[in-house]
Design a protein around this motif. Structure first.
Motif, PDB file in Angstrom:
ATOM      1  N   HIS A  19      68.914  71.582  22.196  1.00  0.00           N
ATOM      2  CA  HIS A  19      68.148  71.366  20.606  1.00  0.00           C
ATOM      3  C   HIS A  19      68.225  72.752  19.822  1.00  0.00           C
ATOM      4  CE1 HIS A  19      66.358  67.255  22.218  1.00  0.00           C
ATOM      5  NE2 HIS A  19      67.729  67.255  21.778  1.00  0.00           N
ATOM      6  N   LEU A  54      68.870  72.042  16.052  1.00  0.00           N
ATOM      7  CA  LEU A  54      68.052  70.795  15.647  1.00  0.00           C
ATOM      8  C   LEU A  54      66.579  71.404  15.929  1.00  0.00           C
ATOM      9  CD1 LEU A  54      69.853  67.916  17.366  1.00  0.00           C
ATOM     10  CD2 LEU A  54      69.756  68.550  14.952  1.00  0.00           C
ATOM     11  N   ASP A  55      66.353  72.367  16.533  1.00  0.00           N
ATOM     12  CA  ASP A  55      64.987  72.687  16.983  1.00  0.00           C
ATOM     13  C   ASP A  55      64.864  74.344  16.872  1.00  0.00           C
ATOM     14  OD1 ASP A  55      62.228  72.633  17.448  1.00  0.00           O
ATOM     15  OD2 ASP A  55      62.619  71.966  19.587  1.00  0.00           O
ATOM     16  N   ASP A  82      66.712  75.679   5.754  1.00  0.00           N
ATOM     17  CA  ASP A  82      67.419  74.325   6.224  1.00  0.00           C
ATOM     18  C   ASP A  82      68.697  74.032   5.899  1.00  0.00           C
ATOM     19  OD1 ASP A  82      64.845  73.775   7.577  1.00  0.00           O
ATOM     20  OD2 ASP A  82      64.058  72.304   6.035  1.00  0.00           O
ATOM     21  N   ARG A  83      68.977  74.153   4.648  1.00  0.00           N
ATOM     22  CA  ARG A  83      70.384  73.962   3.860  1.00  0.00           C
ATOM     23  C   ARG A  83      71.407  74.560   4.643  1.00  0.00           C
ATOM     24  NH1 ARG A  83      71.174  72.078  -1.307  1.00  0.00           N
ATOM     25  NH2 ARG A  83      69.138  72.129  -1.635  1.00  0.00           N
ATOM     26  N   ALA A 134      71.674  73.274   8.342  1.00  0.00           N
ATOM     27  CA  ALA A 134      72.673  72.016   8.150  1.00  0.00           C
ATOM     28  C   ALA A 134      74.134  72.340   8.236  1.00  0.00           C
ATOM     29  CB  ALA A 134      72.027  71.201   7.001  1.00  0.00           C
ATOM     30  N   ARG A 135      74.373  72.979   7.273  1.00  0.00           N
ATOM     31  CA  ARG A 135      75.760  73.648   7.146  1.00  0.00           C
ATOM     32  C   ARG A 135      76.533  74.101   8.207  1.00  0.00           C
ATOM     33  NH1 ARG A 135      75.667  76.417   2.707  1.00  0.00           N
ATOM     34  NH2 ARG A 135      75.056  78.210   3.582  1.00  0.00           N
ATOM     35  N   ARG A 191      75.566  73.603  11.557  1.00  0.00           N
ATOM     36  CA  ARG A 191      75.671  72.405  12.352  1.00  0.00           C
ATOM     37  C   ARG A 191      76.908  71.521  11.978  1.00  0.00           C
ATOM     38  NH1 ARG A 191      69.964  71.320  11.972  1.00  0.00           N
ATOM     39  NH2 ARG A 191      70.317  69.833  10.558  1.00  0.00           N
ATOM     40  N   ARG A 192      77.103  71.539  10.701  1.00  0.00           N
ATOM     41  CA  ARG A 192      78.344  70.552  10.259  1.00  0.00           C
ATOM     42  C   ARG A 192      79.408  71.279  10.583  1.00  0.00           C
ATOM     43  NH1 ARG A 192      76.002  69.699   5.123  1.00  0.00           N
ATOM     44  NH2 ARG A 192      77.312  71.254   4.087  1.00  0.00           N
ATOM     45  N   PHE A 201      77.522  67.502  18.703  1.00  0.00           N
ATOM     46  CA  PHE A 201      76.499  66.870  19.604  1.00  0.00           C
ATOM     47  C   PHE A 201      77.166  65.845  20.449  1.00  0.00           C
ATOM     48  CE2 PHE A 201      73.359  69.612  17.744  1.00  0.00           C
ATOM     49  CZ  PHE A 201      72.514  69.748  18.609  1.00  0.00           C
ATOM     50  N   PRO A 227      80.945  62.992   9.921  1.00  0.00           N
ATOM     51  CA  PRO A 227      80.715  64.505   9.819  1.00  0.00           C
ATOM     52  C   PRO A 227      81.855  64.807   8.761  1.00  0.00           C
ATOM     53  CG  PRO A 227      80.977  63.922  12.150  1.00  0.00           C
ATOM     54  CD  PRO A 227      81.163  62.732  11.208  1.00  0.00           C
ATOM     55  N   LEU A 251      80.036  63.905   5.326  1.00  0.00           N
ATOM     56  CA  LEU A 251      79.048  64.914   5.040  1.00  0.00           C
ATOM     57  C   LEU A 251      79.470  66.266   4.636  1.00  0.00           C
ATOM     58  CD1 LEU A 251      76.662  64.316   8.153  1.00  0.00           C
ATOM     59  CD2 LEU A 251      76.315  63.757   5.685  1.00  0.00           C
ATOM     60  N   MET A 288      77.332  65.833   0.520  1.00  0.00           N
ATOM     61  CA  MET A 288      77.864  64.382   0.549  1.00  0.00           C
ATOM     62  C   MET A 288      77.920  63.894  -0.990  1.00  0.00           C
ATOM     63  SD  MET A 288      76.653  61.310   2.857  1.00  0.00           S
ATOM     64  CE  MET A 288      77.395  59.792   3.102  1.00  0.00           C
ATOM     65  N   LEU A 313      74.418  65.868  12.763  1.00  0.00           N
ATOM     66  CA  LEU A 313      75.751  65.952  12.376  1.00  0.00           C
ATOM     67  C   LEU A 313      75.916  67.019  10.999  1.00  0.00           C
ATOM     68  CD1 LEU A 313      77.375  62.547  12.491  1.00  0.00           C
ATOM     69  CD2 LEU A 313      77.691  64.125  14.032  1.00  0.00           C
ATOM     70  N   GLY A 314      74.788  67.370  10.660  1.00  0.00           N
ATOM     71  CA  GLY A 314      74.885  68.335   9.636  1.00  0.00           C
ATOM     72  C   GLY A 314      74.409  67.924   8.322  1.00  0.00           C
ATOM     73  N   PRO A 319      64.435  65.922  13.620  1.00  0.00           N
ATOM     74  CA  PRO A 319      65.852  65.300  14.037  1.00  0.00           C
ATOM     75  C   PRO A 319      65.548  65.041  15.684  1.00  0.00           C
ATOM     76  CG  PRO A 319      66.210  67.512  13.549  1.00  0.00           C
ATOM     77  CD  PRO A 319      65.186  67.140  13.032  1.00  0.00           C
TER      78      PRO A 319
END
Ligand code: ATP
Ligand code: MG
Lengths: 232, 401
Positions: A49, A54-55, A74-75, A78-79, A81-82, A87, A107, A110, B1, B314-315, B394
């Motif tokens: 994680h 994620l962590d 955070d943003r 997320a980007r 990860r995307r 995973f 994905p 997103l 999105m 998934l982001g 998450p």
């Protein structure tokens, strides 16, 4: 590609502290194939994680692709990860109301990939994982192996560089499990960096580099012959 | 999105929870329809009253004997009786050029007999001008004759019911009836116009004002109806009426002058306030629907924890997750409100087909207001659950616990 220095993860449960990761140092190069083994509760999932953003570590430094993850908001996490990370979970985590194609497309949705390109890529991915004829089926109409293949298709559709799999064969029978392992190794052959958490020694041995964890520490780090055996 | 994708995603998850979605839509629809229908009923009532007044003429001025203080202050001294409003007072009002017609009225109740039939009736003593001033219509014959209002003629005009009951359907024109100890000849029959502000014309008999004064042994008029030359002349007519009457009463003005418009405005205000109050009460049901939306969203977030965790893995940024759930709340509110407004509109049309006085079609502003309220409530009650989803950890969300 990945560099952990003195990473700790401490959970607070009531007034008790649970040390899931204690002082983990680890570097992973691009294109490596790692297996992560160890007794239950040793911190394998927690490490995965953290690697997958994620962590966040409670202490220590984590550099991913040359960037210090601790500085990302955070943003940005997320980007990353995307764009960079895929995973695969033991229990697949497909959205039950969506079709296979829709699950695989998530994905791209997103990432705001245009509709036409999205459909094209989903079609290709489904074909590559032998799910072309299951595109419009819902997860409960698929076998376990098919579900995990759909999940892998989803994890890789945005062409990440790092694929993290937490006991990907844990819910599958032997032959379906082997099939999934073949799919993952095929992806690795194509250049993906692969980290697989597993309890299955046979599966663990297939990796070129085997990590062993116990009580939040990495207690063994074995490479294939050529790289030589290295015990920390 | 993208927006469109968020919308489709939200719509799909609502469709997946079909029963729950339909129930919420029903709640929102009922709330919205309630607001719109109650506003419509209130508006219809208001318009009905306004129409009733308009039927009397908007250039009507009414003079009542006695002063009605509406400004507060000390109550009138006990025993101080207002002077009568006399026929001469009324006739003097003709002097104003803002006044077209004057109809003095003496009112009372008396038994009308013909042969061995008798009936209690409302007596309106007036002049020929009463017909145009009150916009009465005749079913047959002629109204009171023009001529000196001070002459106690023996003509009378019967209301419809009175005529039917006294003459048992036979022709009444030219026949004689008895009011108290006087005899009157029937010259006309009033057309049936239903109730006109409290007086059932069907049960009334109209006689010359002087005759009514003699009959009831009174000099005083019940009221004087004045028709101004046109609507714009109403204020001038009021001033003239007050000036003339003041002159005739040694400078003291002990009458009350009311304009039709003032009365209408008062009624209008009262009824509008009432409509708002009812609509406000109905809006509470919309708030209840909003709480239902929140309830459903909280349940949805709880049930879809793993989905939220997955989307994050998934982001998906927290903002995207929040938008997804907000879209769901908004969709519920918008679709529910739209259905409610449609139901209200249809109901009003069907009801109006049976009760024409209601008027078909709900007021547009009520639909807009109800829609906006539903929307605001959707956002207000959707925000907290959506934020909660956006905050989910998450790892915890994905863990099978
Ligand atoms: N959210 C949490 N809160 C408290 N403690 C946690 C939390 N997550 C993990 N832990 C604890 O951290 C330790 C490591 O957990 P982790 O899930 O990483 O183990 P694991 O090696 O994946 O085990 P398994 O093989 O059973 O999956 C365990 O002792 C666990 O109880
Ligand atoms: Mg685990």
């Amino acid at each position: 590609m990945i560099e952990l220095q003195g990473v700790q993860r401490v959970f607070r449960v009531g007034d008790q502290e649970v040390h899931a990761l204690r002082d983990v140092d680890l570097s992973i190069a691009r294109g490596e194939y790692l297996s992560l083994m160890g007794p239950s509760g040793s911190g394998k999932s927690t490490l995965l994680h953290v690697l997958g953003l994620l962590d966040r570590p409670t202490a220590g430094r984590y550099r991913l692709l040359g960037r210090d993850v601790g500085e990302l908001d955070d943003r940005a996490l997320a980007r990353t990860r995307r764009q960079c990370i895929g995973f695969v979970f033991q229990s697949f985590h497909l959205v039950p109301r969506l079709t296979t194609a829709q699950n695989v497309a998530l994905p791209l949705l997103l990432a705001e990939v245009p509709r036409a390109e999205r459909q094209q890529r989903v079609r290709e991915a489904l074909a590559a994982f032998g799910l072309g004829h299951r595109a419009d089926h819902r997860p409960d109409e698929l076998s376990g192996g098919q579900r995990q293949r759909a999940a892998i298709a989803r994890a890789t559709i945005s062409r990440p560089q790092l694929l993290l799999a937490d006991e990907p064969t844990g819910n599958l029978d032997r032959s379906a499990g082997q099939e999934i392992v073949r799919e993952l190794e095929r992806l690795h052959d194509d250049g993906l960096t692969l980290v697989v958490v597993t309890h299955d020694p046979d599966l663990g041995r297939r990796a070129h580099r085997r990590l062993r964890m116990d009580d939040g520490r990495i207690v063994a780090d074995v490479r294939e012959a050529g790289a030589g055996d290295a015990v920390r | 999105m993208r927006f469109a994708e968020q919308f489709l995603f939200a719509a799909q998850s609502l469709r997946a929870a079909r029963v729950r979605t339909l129930l919420i839509l029903l709640a929102v629809a009922i709330g919205t329809a309630g607001v719109v229908l109650l506003v419509w009923l209130g508006e219809s009532g208001r318009r009905y009253v306004a129409d009733q007044f308009a039927a009397l003429g908007t250039n009507l001025v009414i003079v009542l004997p006695g002063r009605t203080e509406t400004k507060g202050g000390a109550p009138p001294l006990l025993g101080e009786t207002a002077r009568d409003l006399t026929l001469d007072d009324a006739l003097a009002l003709q002097r104003s050029d803002a006044v077209r017609r004057v109809a003095p009225i003496v009112a009372g109740s008396i038994t009308v007999t013909r042969g061995n039939r008798a009936r209690e009736a409302t007596v309106l003593g007036s002049t020929a001008d009463l017909l145009p001033v009150r916009r009465f219509e005749l079913a047959a014959g002629t109204f009171l004759p023009r001529g000196d209002p001070r002459r106690a003629g023996a003509e009378c005009v019967l209301g419809r019911t009175l005529q039917r009951e006294l003459f048992a359907g036979a022709g009444a024109l030219g026949e004689w009836v008895r009011l108290g100890d006087r005899r009157f000849r029937v010259t006309g029959i009033l057309a049936s116009t239903g109730r006109s502000l409290g007086t059932d014309l069907d049960e009334a008999v109209v006689i010359p004002v002087a005759a009514a004064q003699a009959l009831f042994d009174t000099e005083g008029l019940f009221r004087v109806l004045i028709e101004a030359t046109d609507r714009g002349a109403v204020p001038r007519a009021c001033r003239d009426v007050e000036r003339i009457l003041r002159q005739r009463r040694e400078g003291e003005l002990d009458v009350t002058v009311i304009t039709q418009e003032a009365v209408l405005a008062t009624f209008d205000g009262i009824l509008r306030t009432l409509t708002f109050a009812i609509a406000g009460i109905a809006a509470i049901s919309l708030v209840v629907a909003g709480i239902l939306i929140m309830n459903v969203m909280v349940i949805a977030v709880a049930q879809r924890r793993t989905e939220v965790g997955l989307l994050k893995a998934l982001g998906a940024a927290p903002d995207s997750i929040r938008s997804l759930f907000l879209w769901e709340a908004l969709l519920l509110a918008v679709v529910g409100a739209g259905a409610g407004i449609t139901i209200a509109e249809a109901t009003s049309r069907i009801a109006a087909a049976f009760v024409p006085a209601l008027g078909a079609g709900t007021p547009g502003w009520a639909a807009v207001a109800a829609f906006a309220t539903a929307l605001a409530i959707g956002i207000a009650f959707g925000t907290a659950p959506a934020a909660r989803a956006a905050r989910l950890d998450p790892v915890l969300a994905l863990a099978r616990r």
